[in-house]
Enzyme design. Sequence first.
Site, PDB file in Angstrom:
ATOM      1  N   HIS A 180      55.044  -4.236 -40.306  1.00  0.00           N
ATOM      2  CA  HIS A 180      56.078  -4.761 -41.215  1.00  0.00           C
ATOM      3  C   HIS A 180      56.263  -6.266 -40.992  1.00  0.00           C
ATOM      4  O   HIS A 180      57.375  -6.744 -40.768  1.00  0.00           O
ATOM      5  CB  HIS A 180      57.393  -4.012 -41.023  1.00  0.00           C
ATOM      6  CG  HIS A 180      58.340  -4.171 -42.175  1.00  0.00           C
ATOM      7  ND1 HIS A 180      59.311  -3.233 -42.468  1.00  0.00           N
ATOM      8  CD2 HIS A 180      58.479  -5.138 -43.112  1.00  0.00           C
ATOM      9  CE1 HIS A 180      60.008  -3.625 -43.523  1.00  0.00           C
ATOM     10  NE2 HIS A 180      59.513  -4.787 -43.934  1.00  0.00           N
TER      11      HIS A 180
ATOM     12  N   GLY B   7      55.807 -10.567 -44.491  1.00  0.00           N
ATOM     13  CA  GLY B   7      56.622 -11.730 -44.806  1.00  0.00           C
ATOM     14  C   GLY B   7      57.007 -12.558 -43.595  1.00  0.00           C
ATOM     15  O   GLY B   7      57.818 -13.480 -43.703  1.00  0.00           O
TER      16      GLY B   7
ATOM     17  N   GLU C 138      59.932   3.959 -39.786  1.00  0.00           N
ATOM     18  CA  GLU C 138      59.932   2.817 -38.870  1.00  0.00           C
ATOM     19  C   GLU C 138      61.182   2.871 -37.982  1.00  0.00           C
ATOM     20  O   GLU C 138      62.262   3.205 -38.449  1.00  0.00           O
ATOM     21  CB  GLU C 138      59.931   1.498 -39.667  1.00  0.00           C
ATOM     22  CG  GLU C 138      58.653   1.218 -40.440  1.00  0.00           C
ATOM     23  CD  GLU C 138      58.732  -0.110 -41.206  1.00  0.00           C
ATOM     24  OE1 GLU C 138      59.600  -0.947 -40.876  1.00  0.00           O
ATOM     25  OE2 GLU C 138      57.942  -0.303 -42.131  1.00  0.00           O
TER      26      GLU C 138
ATOM     27  N   ASP D  35      56.380  -3.543 -64.199  1.00  0.00           N
ATOM     28  CA  ASP D  35      57.733  -3.827 -63.728  1.00  0.00           C
ATOM     29  C   ASP D  35      58.724  -3.513 -64.856  1.00  0.00           C
ATOM     30  O   ASP D  35      59.115  -4.400 -65.622  1.00  0.00           O
ATOM     31  CB  ASP D  35      57.870  -5.285 -63.295  1.00  0.00           C
ATOM     32  CG  ASP D  35      59.112  -5.534 -62.454  1.00  0.00           C
ATOM     33  OD1 ASP D  35      60.190  -5.041 -62.848  1.00  0.00           O
ATOM     34  OD2 ASP D  35      59.010  -6.211 -61.413  1.00  0.00           O
TER      35      ASP D  35
ATOM     36  N   ASP E  23      51.385  -2.263 -44.325  1.00  0.00           N
ATOM     37  CA  ASP E  23      52.247  -3.075 -43.470  1.00  0.00           C
ATOM     38  C   ASP E  23      53.590  -2.398 -43.234  1.00  0.00           C
ATOM     39  O   ASP E  23      54.308  -2.777 -42.313  1.00  0.00           O
ATOM     40  CB  ASP E  23      52.464  -4.452 -44.112  1.00  0.00           C
ATOM     41  CG  ASP E  23      53.353  -5.358 -43.281  1.00  0.00           C
ATOM     42  OD1 ASP E  23      53.003  -5.597 -42.102  1.00  0.00           O
ATOM     43  OD2 ASP E  23      54.399  -5.809 -43.784  1.00  0.00           O
TER      44      ASP E  23
ATOM     45  N   SER F 150      66.048  -7.168 -41.871  1.00  0.00           N
ATOM     46  CA  SER F 150      65.994  -5.839 -42.491  1.00  0.00           C
ATOM     47  C   SER F 150      66.217  -4.674 -41.533  1.00  0.00           C
ATOM     48  O   SER F 150      66.525  -3.569 -41.975  1.00  0.00           O
ATOM     49  CB  SER F 150      64.653  -5.652 -43.204  1.00  0.00           C
ATOM     50  OG  SER F 150      63.574  -5.792 -42.306  1.00  0.00           O
TER      51      SER F 150
ATOM     52  N   ARG G  67      58.236  -1.552 -48.903  1.00  0.00           N
ATOM     53  CA  ARG G  67      58.994  -0.617 -48.085  1.00  0.00           C
ATOM     54  C   ARG G  67      58.176   0.658 -47.911  1.00  0.00           C
ATOM     55  O   ARG G  67      57.569   1.153 -48.865  1.00  0.00           O
ATOM     56  CB  ARG G  67      60.349  -0.273 -48.721  1.00  0.00           C
ATOM     57  CG  ARG G  67      61.363  -1.416 -48.692  1.00  0.00           C
ATOM     58  CD  ARG G  67      61.845  -1.695 -47.274  1.00  0.00           C
ATOM     59  NE  ARG G  67      62.944  -2.662 -47.222  1.00  0.00           N
ATOM     60  CZ  ARG G  67      62.803  -3.960 -47.070  1.00  0.00           C
ATOM     61  NH1 ARG G  67      61.571  -4.473 -46.974  1.00  0.00           N
ATOM     62  NH2 ARG G  67      63.852  -4.765 -47.005  1.00  0.00           N
TER      63      ARG G  67
END
Length: 373
Positions: free
Chosen positions: A247, A250, A230, A139, A225, A37, A201
């Site tokens: 971050h 994951g 960033e 959602d 996180d 990313s 994000r």
Amino acid sequence: MPALDAMFGGHAEIRVYPGRDIGTEQVRDADILLVRSVTQVDESLISAAPRLQFVGTATIGYDHIDTQALEARGIPWSNAPGCNAQAVGEYVLTALLTLAERLGVSLAGRTLGVIGAGNTGSATAERAQALGMTVLLNDPPLQRQGDARSFVDLDTLLTRSDVVCCHVPLNRDGDDCTYHLIDEGRLAMLKPDAWLVNACRGEVVDNKALVDHKRACPDCRLILDVWEGEPNPMAELVALADIATPHIAGYSVEAKLRGNWILLNTLAQTLGIHQVPPLSTYVPPSSISSVGLAELGSQGDMARLARLVYDIDAQDRRFRDWFSQPGGFDRQRKAHLERREFMSLTIEGPAQQAGLWSQLGFNTRENPHGTGL
């Protein structure tokens, strides 16, 4: 990106660069570009790679890739949907258990609001339900597509939830824009003592507004996180967060391998691979393989087991010590390469507790006597 040689080395010459340093010089003769990313695959980078035949990101999100520019040039691309869902769900679970332990509260019976019910949001919801939490889902895209689950609107979720978790992609425009989705007005809808978790994000939450909200509502708890700006997060916000990490929600060994493996499967035809070895081929053994429990696990047991696999307290301390140093944010990300997922640990104990541990993501093995934690 681990195991690149093992997965791709027999099919291509591999050149490895730091993700933020990949520029036009590095891609001039690239046939395939694999990123995570932090690498911005934009028009200028794509234009500098005339031989480019494929771009893959070993991540779920792909807002760092100009997919329209790739499609205009007829260059196929792929992300790795679901690759880190288990890791993110386990990060959130570990953070919630750790914060609950610090505050001396029970998570059972509390309401968790999940914004974004895709792979990572669903993994978080499943683990929260195993803890006895009530889960609300929001959602709109999935709801429009006919997802059979029950959904609530965002305002309802924010006002009713004790814990709010963000698991949406970053969309800067359109009907499903998520840029500053949680802004000053929506922060004001939260319960005064709500917990807010952002593991998707940084730009999904207005960070400046979040600083103001935390100062006005000190009982609000923050697990963050991801950050705007960033690799240079707001120092004020880091100081106000209850749990702060760079971050890496994951970032597990399994998730990174799974992301690369998904891209390998996508690329198999281009690379002339007739049969891709199973993912287990590349997963190393864990340093701690099993733990015995004599009794059904308490919330405290769950917290200790979660931190046995991933010591989030240590990660939080290191991040605060290093994030403001030059290159400190990325150094902390790169230092986080050995975290395992719960599946690397087998819980041995009575058969009646196997269901709980399985729901949380652990392997289980029946041992009527257990050994105690």
